[in-house]
Scaffold this active site. Structure first.
Site, PDB file in Angstrom:
ATOM      1  N   ASP A 234      28.561  14.137  12.211  1.00 26.99           N
ATOM      2  CA  ASP A 234      28.522  14.370  10.766  1.00 26.99           C
ATOM      3  C   ASP A 234      28.105  13.042  10.145  1.00 26.99           C
ATOM      4  OD1 ASP A 234      29.469  16.895  11.235  1.00 26.99           O
ATOM      5  OD2 ASP A 234      31.450  16.579  10.387  1.00 26.99           O
ATOM      6  N   ASP A 392      30.504  27.856   7.601  1.00 32.16           N
ATOM      7  CA  ASP A 392      31.717  27.087   7.304  1.00 32.16           C
ATOM      8  C   ASP A 392      32.793  28.016   6.738  1.00 32.16           C
ATOM      9  OD1 ASP A 392      30.423  24.597   7.912  1.00 32.16           O
ATOM     10  OD2 ASP A 392      29.509  24.626   5.930  1.00 32.16           O
TER      11      ASP A 392
HETATM   12  O1  1PR Z   1      24.891  23.437   3.416  1.00 36.32           O
HETATM   13  O2  1PR Z   1      22.694  23.430   4.518  1.00 36.32           O
HETATM   14  O3  1PR Z   1      23.428  21.460   3.220  1.00 36.32           O
HETATM   15  O4  1PR Z   1      24.455  22.015   5.390  1.00 36.32           O
HETATM   16  C1  1PR Z   1      25.538  21.153   5.357  1.00 36.32           C
HETATM   17  C2  1PR Z   1      26.062  21.025   6.742  1.00 36.32           C
HETATM   18  O5  1PR Z   1      27.055  20.006   6.740  1.00 36.32           O
HETATM   19  C3  1PR Z   1      26.718  22.294   7.248  1.00 36.32           C
HETATM   20  O6  1PR Z   1      26.344  22.481   8.598  1.00 36.32           O
HETATM   21  C4  1PR Z   1      28.210  21.997   7.163  1.00 36.32           C
HETATM   22  O7  1PR Z   1      28.901  22.570   8.258  1.00 36.32           O
HETATM   23  C5  1PR Z   1      28.261  20.491   7.265  1.00 36.32           C
HETATM   24  N1  1PR Z   1      29.347  19.891   6.478  1.00 36.32           N
HETATM   25  C6  1PR Z   1      29.389  19.843   5.129  1.00 36.32           C
HETATM   26  N2  1PR Z   1      30.499  19.164   4.751  1.00 36.32           N
HETATM   27  C7  1PR Z   1      31.151  18.808   5.853  1.00 36.32           C
HETATM   28  C8  1PR Z   1      32.396  18.051   5.899  1.00 36.32           C
HETATM   29  O8  1PR Z   1      32.958  17.831   6.977  1.00 36.32           O
HETATM   30  N3  1PR Z   1      32.901  17.617   4.761  1.00 36.32           N
HETATM   31  N4  1PR Z   1      30.779  19.085   8.180  1.00 36.32           N
HETATM   32  C9  1PR Z   1      30.431  19.264   6.937  1.00 36.32           C
HETATM   33  C10 1PR Z   1      30.853  20.039   9.031  1.00 36.32           C
HETATM   34  C11 1PR Z   1      32.010  20.525  10.864  1.00 36.32           C
HETATM   35  C12 1PR Z   1      31.518  20.321  12.232  1.00 36.32           C
HETATM   36  C13 1PR Z   1      32.453  19.354  12.919  1.00 36.32           C
HETATM   37  C14 1PR Z   1      33.270  20.290  13.743  1.00 36.32           C
HETATM   38  C15 1PR Z   1      33.927  19.659  14.913  1.00 36.32           C
HETATM   39  N5  1PR Z   1      31.543  19.485  10.064  1.00 36.32           N
HETATM   40  O9  1PR Z   1      30.221  19.931  12.292  1.00 36.32           O
HETATM   41  O10 1PR Z   1      31.686  18.437  13.549  1.00 36.32           O
HETATM   42  O11 1PR Z   1      34.240  20.895  12.912  1.00 36.32           O
HETATM   43  O12 1PR Z   1      34.867  18.728  14.516  1.00 36.32           O
HETATM   44  P1  1PR Z   1      36.097  18.394  15.435  1.00 36.32           P
HETATM   45  O13 1PR Z   1      35.630  18.506  16.863  1.00 36.32           O
HETATM   46  O14 1PR Z   1      36.426  16.975  15.107  1.00 36.32           O
HETATM   47  O15 1PR Z   1      37.174  19.361  15.097  1.00 36.32           O
HETATM   48  P2  1PR Z   1      23.855  22.615   4.044  1.00 36.32           P
END
Ligand code: 1PR
Length: 537
Positions: A234, A392
């Site tokens: 991320d 999400d």
């Molecule tokens: O909506 O097309 O602009 O895409 C945004 C992207 O960013 C989406 O794929 C969304 O999942 C991701 N995203 C947005 N905000 C966050 C955040 O964390 N605040 N992260 C985010 C998503 C979730 C996973 C993470 C897993 C594993 N992160 O990618 O890596 O949950 O984590 P873990 O193993 O530590 O539990 P758009």
């Protein structure tokens, strides 16, 4: 390049061959690009990485007079390596939007995998090679996993048997590579197949190979599609304006300190390189503030891709901010332009989050595929295997399954007030806004709209280390026939074997445990193998 002669690359401009270029350079060779049919005839060694759709490729080859040159080069038995579509085009015809005529050098018709037989299409991931003897560039790689991504394949027949150097099993045995004399072609992507793939390319580039592959004995051990382990980064700019790898708890990436700063877990290019060496099967970059920061204004992310793809030879996915956009000066960018820039910079797949939710909502409301959503446009141009939809969802508990119009499940563990049911509500903008659509409904809709894969996060589980949300992953992976990547919550090696044992997920993605160095990727692989789950090592 030194003593090495240059290798000639046939790039007809239909898509991203950056990874092939990077791999050739990594192996110490210079690249000469084909400009005219004569360049094909004058090549010492020719590499043809086919990309895009079969018909479009044939059109370009015919228009530029290159089809004829290619046929004569190959008939003269000059050193040739076709990759992916570069293999398929050698056959008589393809059913992809067809029938469409190919170069006709090898008997056979290229057809689509049949998902009604229970396999997921596209065939995405690391599958094992069944190598025939005397295969030349595939010596010593029998039984090793290599990376495939395709929906169409050529089948063995009496007419083409003498061409086949390796097959692969995916529901059926299809042609993984061909060889006759100096003519080679592979359905998989050597440039995305880690050390094994580099060794194959290197054997083609040298008559005697210097790239020694010692990881495994040559015995055929692997036999089928491996479950993938994906490292996810991320990424966002921190308060100083630097692009950093961050990681949230339930999507909150700020430290619980007075300054409330963005958690900084390292530099994206370095970490990606490290995870590649550690054995990650794939690497994903999610630009988590893409919904508010326009990615083409965000040059650092493109730089990250460029630098990473120079040294990382497994598939790279990038997501965040893929949508239509008008900048401050009134210039309009289409989502396709944003995606193209990501592909050109080294991404193999792009991932769409928020914009896919809007597209699915509109589709379910009207029942009409407009063809205009970012999802539909990008998958039409680059193929559905290049488009991931990232979901999400957040769990919403219910006492009564009739309370909502969305797919409700009976939960394994009851809710805080003893609720027996739940639905999974999709969110946009990094979990900031809940939408009137469930993960189940979204997954089915985006499959119909052209998604090739689903990245299934879970806000409740993200960063908690308590394991994946098995209920959710079962629900979604049983609802679609495209591959599903389980994400969020991995905290131990057992969580990976659990998700593969209990659900039909094709891959498992984790972030926190790898960033915090709690569990090396290799331990996950060893654990999977011990549990009898196919994994690439
Ligand atoms: O909506 O097309 O602009 O895409 C945004 C992207 O960013 C989406 O794929 C969304 O999942 C991701 N995203 C947005 N905000 C966050 C955040 O964390 N605040 N992260 C985010 C998503 C979730 C996973 C993470 C897993 C594993 N992160 O990618 O890596 O949950 O984590 P873990 O193993 O530590 O539990 P758009």
């Amino acid at each position: 390049a030194g003593n090495n002669s240059a290798v000639t690359l046939l790039d007809y401009g239909a898509g991203n061959v950056r990874s092939v270029r990077n791999a050739i350079r990594f192996l110490g060779f210079d690249i000469k690009d084909v400009q005219t049919p004569a360049d094909i005839l004058n090549a010492d060694r020719l590499i043809f990485p086919g990309v895009g759709a079969f018909a479009a490729a044939m059109d370009v080859l015919n228009q530029k007079g290159m089809a004829e040159a290619l046929c004569s080069y190959i008939k003269d038995d000059r050193p040739f390596l076709g990759i992916c579509l570069g293999l398929q085009l050698l056959f008589e015809s393809s059913e992809e939007n067809g029938p469409v005529r190919g170069l006709g050098l090898i008997p056979g018709v290229v057809g689509r995998f049949d998902s009604s037989s229970g396999i997921r299409v596209p065939h995405i991931g690391w599958n094992a090679l069944q190598v025939k003897k005397g295969s030349g560039i595939l010596d010593d790689v029998a039984g090793q996993h290599v990376y495939f991504v395709h929906s169409y394949r050529a089948m063995p027949s009496d007419g083409n048997e003498d061409w086949i150097s390796a097959t692969c099993n995916y529901g059926e045995n299809f042609i993984a590579s061909i060889r006759k004399g100096n003519i080679h072609a592979v359905q998989f992507h050597p440039e995305k197949s880690g050390d094994v793939g580099l060794a194959i390319l290197d054997r083609f580039l040298h008559s005697s190979s210097s790239f020694v592959k010692t990881k495994r004995e040559t015995e055929e051990k692997a036999s089928k599609l491996a479950k993938r382990v994906i490292a996810c980064l991320d990424v966002r700019t921190n308060d100083n304006g630097d692009l950093v790898v961050t990681k949230g708890d339930q999507y909150n990436v700020r430290e619980h300190t007075k300054e409330n700063e963005v958690r900084n877990l390292g530099k994206p290019v370095e970490l990606a390189g490290q995870y590649y060496k550690d054995g990650a099967d794939e690497i994903s970059f999610l630009n988590i503030t893409g919904f508010r920061d326009f990615p083409l204004g965000d040059l650092p992310m493109l730089q990250v891709l460029r630098f990473t793809s120079e040294n990382v030879f497994v598939p790279l996915t990038v997501g965040g901010g893929i949508r239509d956009f008008t900048d401050g000066k009134g210039r309009h960018y289409t989502s396709l332009e944003v995606a193209s820039e990501y592909f050109r910079s080294g991404a193999d797949k792009i991932s769409i989050g928020s914009d896919a939710v809007y597209a699915a909502e509109a589709y379910l409301r009207t029942g009409v595929k407009t063809g205009k959503s970012s999802l539909e446009q990008i998958s039409r141009v680059y193929g559905n295997q290049a488009v991931v939809v990232s979901i999400d969802p957040r769990r919403v508990y219910l006492n009564n399954p009739e309370d909502v119009e969305f797919k409700v499940i009976q939960v394994t563990n009851r809710g805080p007030n003893g609720e027996k049911y739940a639905w999974y509500q999709c969110t946009i903008n990094g979990g900031r806004e809940g939408r009137p659509i469930g993960a189940y409904e979204l997954a089915k809709a985006v499959e119909e709209l052209g998604a090739g894969e689903i990245l299934l996060n879970c806000i409740d589980c993200d960063g908690q280390g308590n394991g994946f949300d098995i209920d959710l992953i079962k629900l979604v992976s049983d609802a679609v026939t495209i591959p599903v990547i389980a994400s969020s919550g991995a905290g131990a090696v057992e969580h990976f074997s659990e998700v593969f044992a209990k659900t039909n997920a094709s891959a498992a993605l984790a972030a926190g445990i790898f960033h915090r160095k709690e569990v090396p990727i290799q331990s996950v692989k060893e654990h999977l193998l011990k549990e009898g789950i196919e994994a690439r090592t």
